[in-house]
Design an enzyme around this catalytic site. Structure first.
Site, short mmCIF file in Angstrom:
data_model
loop_
_atom_site.label_atom_id
_atom_site.label_comp_id
_atom_site.label_asym_id
_atom_site.label_seq_id
_atom_site.Cartn_x
_atom_site.Cartn_y
_atom_site.Cartn_z
N LYS A 1 0.79 -1.67 -0.15
CA LYS A 1 0.46 0.35 0.20
C LYS A 1 1.14 1.31 0.11
CE LYS A 1 -3.41 2.25 3.06
NZ LYS A 1 -4.95 2.25 3.77
N LYS B 1 -1.98 -1.29 -3.70
CA LYS B 1 -2.65 -0.30 -3.75
C LYS B 1 -2.42 0.78 -3.77
CE LYS B 1 -6.18 1.86 -0.46
NZ LYS B 1 -7.06 1.57 0.51
#
Length: 345
Positions: A202, A255
């Site tokens: 992320k 992400k």
């Protein structure tokens, strides 16, 4: 005392949708899409989110009603996010797992209404802390207390698991949180009934703006660059993915999506035996939506092309706010009131 075994296979295949995800997906398929859903602590409300056209925050008493048409058209999985306005925000995020938490209340209602729907739940402290960071802060230095944070995240995960969540998805990016969550599930004999999908890679991205508005989770000071990954670093992403595999994650996630297709490909190459998810985040959604609104591209073509790119890079699972459009374009059109976006190019 013997070490607790956190690596197991049953947590990745106890649900029909999870078993589907264990099969490599090379094309856009409703079985492999997850729809993010925001649940608030109000009553009898559906709050449109201005920064995410076509998306809303639902009160617990409205969420089943709002999901019903999507499930009837083939929705297989959701990812729940709690949003609080009335509950207290404090240093430890005590509202994250209290009885009045909207996610805790919504899980059993959704599970009873839709027994076959896979319920994933985001786990993080930022929507529930008074400082807006993703972990517990040291009172003196105001930096993250990693040990306290992962213990708290494990407690929250246990609460959601006991409420009936099928998939726990920690998005905090603390070191060691997968192991802490897995150990907590093992201690409470839930390791074979709860899957852990880790936000492994992320990045500290500029594409999260609309989400932070939707979840009311922006930090009150500073930023998250000390614990989310720096965008140029492929090496840290590779190490984060490997760390979560070693700690027992059932599913890996990258992400955001489109700016990080190389990381998706690397996750697939380095960990071919793990399902790989990608999150098409709020900024990506807004970018495609507003580009179509401006006449720069055809909305349907842009959505499908982006999803195909994720699968081409190696993703098995895609989390996307466009799922309602894919299920029912006419209803999405009505919700956004943007009829001119829908052309037949």
């Amino acid at each position: 005392m013997e070490p607790i075994q956190t690596e197991g296979l049953h947590s990745g295949m106890f649900h029909p949708v999870l078993r589907k995800w264990q099969t490599r997906c090379a094309s856009v398929d409703l079985d492999n899409l997850i729809y993010p859903v925001f649940v608030n602590d109000l009553e009898a409300t559906v709050e449109p989110i201005a920064s995410l056209p076509g998306q809303s925050r639902f009160s617990v008493d409205k969420v089943v009603q709002c999901l019903t048409p999507l499930v009837s058209r083939g929705l297989k999985s959701i990812l729940l996010f709690g949003v609080i306005s009335r509950l207290t925000k404090d240093e430890t995020g005590s509202s994250a797992d209290c009885d009045a938490n909207p996610v805790v209340k919504a899980i059993p209602l959704i599970a009873r209404a839709f027994p076959q729907l896979l319920i994933c739940v985001d786990v993080c402290l930022c929507p529930y802390t008074n400082h807006g960071h993703c972990g517990i802060l040291d009172n003196g230095t105001k930096s993250l207390d990693n040990s306290a944070s992962i213990h708290r995240l494990a407690e929250i995960s246990l609460r959601y698991a006991r409420a009936g969540a099928h998939v726990i998805a920690p998005s905090d990016m603390m070191d060691g949180r997968i192991s802490a969550i897995k150990q907590m599930l093992v201690r409470h004999k839930l390791q074979s009934r709860v899957c852990v999908m880790s936000y492994s890679a992320k990045f500290a991205s500029s594409f999260y703006g609309p989400f932070r508005d939707a979840a009311k989770s922006a930090p009150n000071f500073g930023d998250r660059k000390a614990y989310q990954l720096p965008p140029p670093s492929a090496g840290l992403a590779a190490r984060a993915l490997a760390r979560d595999v070693a700690e027992g994650a059932d599913i890996l996630m990258v992400k955001p999506g489109l700016p990080y297709l190389d990381i998706v490909a690397r996750a697939r190459a380095n960990h071919p035996d793990h399902p790989v998810a990608v999150y098409q985040v709020s900024g990506e959604y807004a970018m495609i939506f507003h580009a179509a609104k401006a006449g720069a591209l055809d909305l349907r073509s842009g959505i499908v092309e982006s999803l195909q790119a994720f699968h081409r890079a190696g993703a098995d699972i895609v989390i996307s706010y466009f799922v309602p459009y894919l299920l029912d374009p006419e209803a999405f059109q009505a919700a956004t009131q943007e009829s001119y976006l829908f052309t037949d190019n």
